[in-house]
Structures are given as C-alpha cells and as structure tokens.
Motif scaffolding. Structure first.
Motif, short mmCIF file in Angstrom:
data_model
loop_
_atom_site.label_atom_id
_atom_site.label_comp_id
_atom_site.label_asym_id
_atom_site.label_seq_id
_atom_site.Cartn_x
_atom_site.Cartn_y
_atom_site.Cartn_z
N PRO A 34 71.48 72.98 41.12
CA PRO A 34 71.17 72.95 39.68
C PRO A 34 70.21 74.06 39.28
O PRO A 34 69.22 74.32 39.96
CB PRO A 34 70.53 71.57 39.50
CG PRO A 34 71.08 70.75 40.62
CD PRO A 34 71.22 71.69 41.78
N ASP A 35 70.50 74.71 38.20
CA ASP A 35 69.63 75.75 37.62
C ASP A 35 68.71 75.03 36.65
O ASP A 35 68.86 75.09 35.43
CB ASP A 35 70.51 76.79 36.92
CG ASP A 35 69.72 78.02 36.49
OD1 ASP A 35 68.49 78.01 36.58
OD2 ASP A 35 70.37 78.99 36.04
N ASP A 36 67.73 74.30 37.22
CA ASP A 36 66.92 73.37 36.42
C ASP A 36 65.42 73.61 36.56
O ASP A 36 64.62 72.76 36.17
CB ASP A 36 67.24 71.93 36.82
CG ASP A 36 67.03 71.66 38.31
OD1 ASP A 36 66.58 72.57 39.03
OD2 ASP A 36 67.32 70.53 38.75
N GLY A 37 65.03 74.74 37.13
CA GLY A 37 63.61 75.04 37.28
C GLY A 37 62.99 74.50 38.56
O GLY A 37 61.84 74.82 38.87
N ARG A 38 63.72 73.65 39.29
CA ARG A 38 63.21 73.12 40.55
C ARG A 38 63.61 74.04 41.70
O ARG A 38 64.54 74.84 41.59
CB ARG A 38 63.76 71.72 40.80
CG ARG A 38 63.35 70.72 39.75
CD ARG A 38 64.05 69.38 39.99
NE ARG A 38 63.66 68.78 41.25
CZ ARG A 38 64.17 67.63 41.73
NH1 ARG A 38 65.12 67.01 41.04
NH2 ARG A 38 63.76 67.14 42.87
N HIS A 40 65.17 74.16 45.34
CA HIS A 40 66.04 73.32 46.13
C HIS A 40 66.11 73.78 47.58
O HIS A 40 65.81 74.92 47.91
CB HIS A 40 67.44 73.32 45.51
CG HIS A 40 67.46 72.81 44.10
ND1 HIS A 40 67.56 71.47 43.80
CD2 HIS A 40 67.37 73.46 42.92
CE1 HIS A 40 67.54 71.31 42.49
NE2 HIS A 40 67.43 72.50 41.94
N GLY A 218 70.23 78.92 40.39
CA GLY A 218 69.09 78.07 40.67
C GLY A 218 68.26 78.59 41.83
O GLY A 218 68.69 79.44 42.62
N ALA A 300 71.51 79.82 33.49
CA ALA A 300 71.24 78.75 32.52
C ALA A 300 70.28 79.21 31.42
O ALA A 300 70.49 78.93 30.24
CB ALA A 300 70.70 77.52 33.23
N ARG A 304 71.17 79.61 27.41
CA ARG A 304 70.47 78.94 26.29
C ARG A 304 70.13 79.94 25.20
O ARG A 304 70.24 79.64 24.01
CB ARG A 304 69.21 78.24 26.82
CG ARG A 304 69.49 76.96 27.58
CD ARG A 304 68.22 76.16 27.82
NE ARG A 304 67.29 76.85 28.70
CZ ARG A 304 67.28 76.72 30.02
NH1 ARG A 304 68.17 75.93 30.61
NH2 ARG A 304 66.40 77.37 30.76
N ASN A 314 75.67 70.87 35.51
CA ASN A 314 74.41 71.41 36.00
C ASN A 314 73.35 70.32 36.14
O ASN A 314 72.17 70.58 36.08
CB ASN A 314 73.91 72.51 35.05
CG ASN A 314 72.75 73.30 35.62
OD1 ASN A 314 72.73 73.64 36.80
ND2 ASN A 314 71.76 73.58 34.78
N GLU A 315 73.78 69.07 36.32
CA GLU A 315 72.84 67.95 36.37
C GLU A 315 71.97 68.02 37.62
O GLU A 315 72.40 68.46 38.68
CB GLU A 315 73.60 66.62 36.34
CG GLU A 315 74.55 66.42 37.52
CD GLU A 315 75.25 65.08 37.49
OE1 GLU A 315 74.54 64.06 37.40
OE2 GLU A 315 76.48 65.05 37.56
N GLY A 316 70.74 67.56 37.47
CA GLY A 316 69.83 67.50 38.60
C GLY A 316 70.10 66.29 39.45
O GLY A 316 70.91 65.42 39.12
#
Length: 337
Positions: A34-38, A40, A218, A300, A304, A314-316
């Motif tokens: 995920p491209d979510d800022g975390r 991995h 990500g 991502a 935006r 793209n869910e975490g």
C-alpha cells in the motif's frame, strides 16, 4: 562477454574474464505494498516475469525504438510491482548498475556508463541479493511500480520532465580475475567452514501507449549495502549492458503473440490469508538515500494532486511478524508447534 536468457532469467557472462564470472538477474512478480505513508516489510516473490529477446519478436509489432535498443521485453500490468533478484552461482562478485528510464535507482542521477565510485551509483552482487525500489533514504526504498509513459508518474518523468526511455537499464562489470583467483586460493587454504560460507554466500523516440516505465510506490524497509570493494578491484574494461523494455500487459498479446500473466493478488488479500512477509538483516553498513529520489512523489500522492486514483485496491492492512532473512538473522530456538 555474452548476454542470454535461460528460463526467464537474464544472464550476464564474461568467459573472457573468468569462467566463474556469471551473473543472473530475475524480475520477480510481487505484491504492490500500500502507498499509504507506512513503511512495509519485504513482499514475497510470486514467480518470474516472462522475458523475451526483442530480436525474437516480430519487428512490425514492436513499439517505436524497441528494435533499435535491442535487449529484452517483459509485460507488466498498470500499477503492478516488481523486484529484481540477483545471484552469482559461484559467488563471483559483480558491480551492477540499475536504472529506470535512465534514472539511476540508487542515487537518482542520469544514466552514465561509467561507475560513480564517489557516490556509489551501483550495487555489489552477491552482497546485495535483491532490489525492490528506488533508494530514497537509508534503509528505505520506494517500490518499483509500473505506470504508462506520458502521464507524469514515472521516476524518469519526475526527474527529467520527459518520457523518452521508459523500461529498465542494467550494466554489469565483473571482479578482476586475478583477485577472484586469489580469494579462491585463500578459501581453499582456510578452515572448511570458511570455504563453505563462501559458497553459500554465492548462493529519443516517441513511445507508444503500450510502453511502461517505473514509478515510486509504497515504502519498503530495505537496505542498499555500502560498497566494500575498492574501485580498482573491478574489471572496468569488461562490461555488458541490457535494456529491459516494459510493455503494458494489455498489449503483450499483440507484441509477443502470447497471453500475459494473470493479475497478481492484492497485498491485503495476501495478508488476510496469513501468508509470510520478510525482513532482511544485512551484515554491513547501509548506503544513505538519494536526495533526488527522496524528492519524487509517489504514485498515490501524485494521483491525489491530479484528482486521479491510479492505484486500485490500495487499502492498508496489519502485516504479520516477518520472517527474518540474511546472515545476521536470529533463528528462534523454539516456537509454535
């Protein structure tokens, strides 16, 4: 020197330098994190991408510029991720440069055939077993994610402002033969366990819409090892290069006359199934990240800004405890039975 394909593996051979000088490079299908800022852990390999020599394909079906550049071609779905797996069957060392769209994946600078020993724009194999993305900071890479050229997402377009090249570029130099022979002799005269350890360690043309480049996705925890070999150790008079063209899987049938691989599972589905993630423990210091690559926007984030959603699913998720790999990984003495 010779460049070949064997069961979807790209092989660099330097018989004129030494019979052991063989480098293998695989492009592994994988989960897109995920491209979510975390940050991995390392995703798994899901099998090799099919690789085809450009010279073996019908020239009338090729996108513009492919025949002139030669090399190999492989299919990727839009927003699909990949990682590169490196191995040297005998442990013979190689200096390997990796670029995407002729933007160096290690230091973010424009492609140059000559190694940059001052800024280390290369990897050392077998010390570096794989590469999952662009080196953005110490211990962190942004995953390689395929995106169409011309939409502004690729590293090439963000760094250079153009969509001229796409694909992946590789260049290899072998270690000098005399130095390798010296190490072999030292290993033969060393205690048995030292010799075994050495063997184990070995283990500007317009592009058609079908052409793809690699964009930063990500974040993944992965170290790029600092170089340990001195510059004079490399046989810089011997080199081999390869241009790896990326084709949109939707166009692969038309280009190569064969069906592309199926769409890979999502990372969240994989995690829900309880399947493993990985963590690499290196045995040396890691290279600092590239300020150029650190300044790139992820797919991502750029989507935006554009009012687009370029990354489906793209869910975490909450990952499981990773499996630890590498020479300094600690093996648990007991666990669940």
């Amino acid at each position: 020197m010779a460049l070949g394909l064997d069961r979807d593996t790209l092989i660099f051979e330097f018989p004129e330098v030494h019979r052991d000088a063989v480098l293998r490079v695989e492009f592994q299908r994988t989960l897109r994190v995920p491209d979510d800022g975390r940050r991995h852990r390392l995703p798994p390999g899901l099998g090799r991408f099919p690789l085809r020599a450009v010279d073996d394909l019908d020239p009338a079906r090729l996108p513009a510029g492919w025949a002139r550049r030669g090399g190999i071609a492989m299919p990727m779905w839009q927003a699909e991720a990949c990682w590169l797996n490196f191995s040297s069957p005998t442990g013979y060392p190689f200096l390997l440069k990796v670029a995407a769209g002729k933007v160096n994946a290690v230091n973010g600078k424009p492609w140059d055939n000559a190694p940059d020993f001052a800024d280390q724009d290369y990897l050392e194999v077998p010390g570096q077993p794989w590469l999952d993305g662009f080196c953005v900071e110490k211990g962190v890479v942004r995953q390689f994610v395929a995106m169409p050229l011309g939409q502004g997402y690729t590293a090439e377009e963000q760094v250079t402002g153009s969509a001229e090249h796409g694909g992946v570029q590789l260049l290899a130099h072998p270690l000098k033969a005399a130095l390798w022979e010296k190490r072999l002799e030292e290993a033969r005269n060393a205690p048995v366990h030292a010799y075994m350890a050495m063997c184990v360690d070995g283990l500007a043309t317009p592009m058609m819409p079908s052409a793809m480049g690699l964009a930063p996705g990500g974040s993944i925890l992965q170290e790029i090892k600092e170089a340990s070999e001195p510059p004079e150790a490399w046989e810089t008079t011997a080199r081999s290069r390869c241009f790896v063209h990326l084709a949109n899987s939707l166009a692969w049938q038309a280009i190569a006359g064969e069906a592309p691989p199926t769409v890979p599972p999502t990372a969240a589905d994989y995690a829900r199934a309880g399947l493993p993630w990985f963590e690499w423990y290196a045995d040396g210091p890691a290279k600092a990240g590239s300020p150029i690559l650190a300044g790139l926007k992820s797919v991502a984030a750029l989507g935006r800004e554009k009012g687009q959603a370029p990354l489906p699913e793209n869910e975490g998720f909450e990952p499981p405890e990773p499996i630890r790999l590498g020479p300094s990984a600690r093996v648990p003495m007991d666990g669940w039975w």
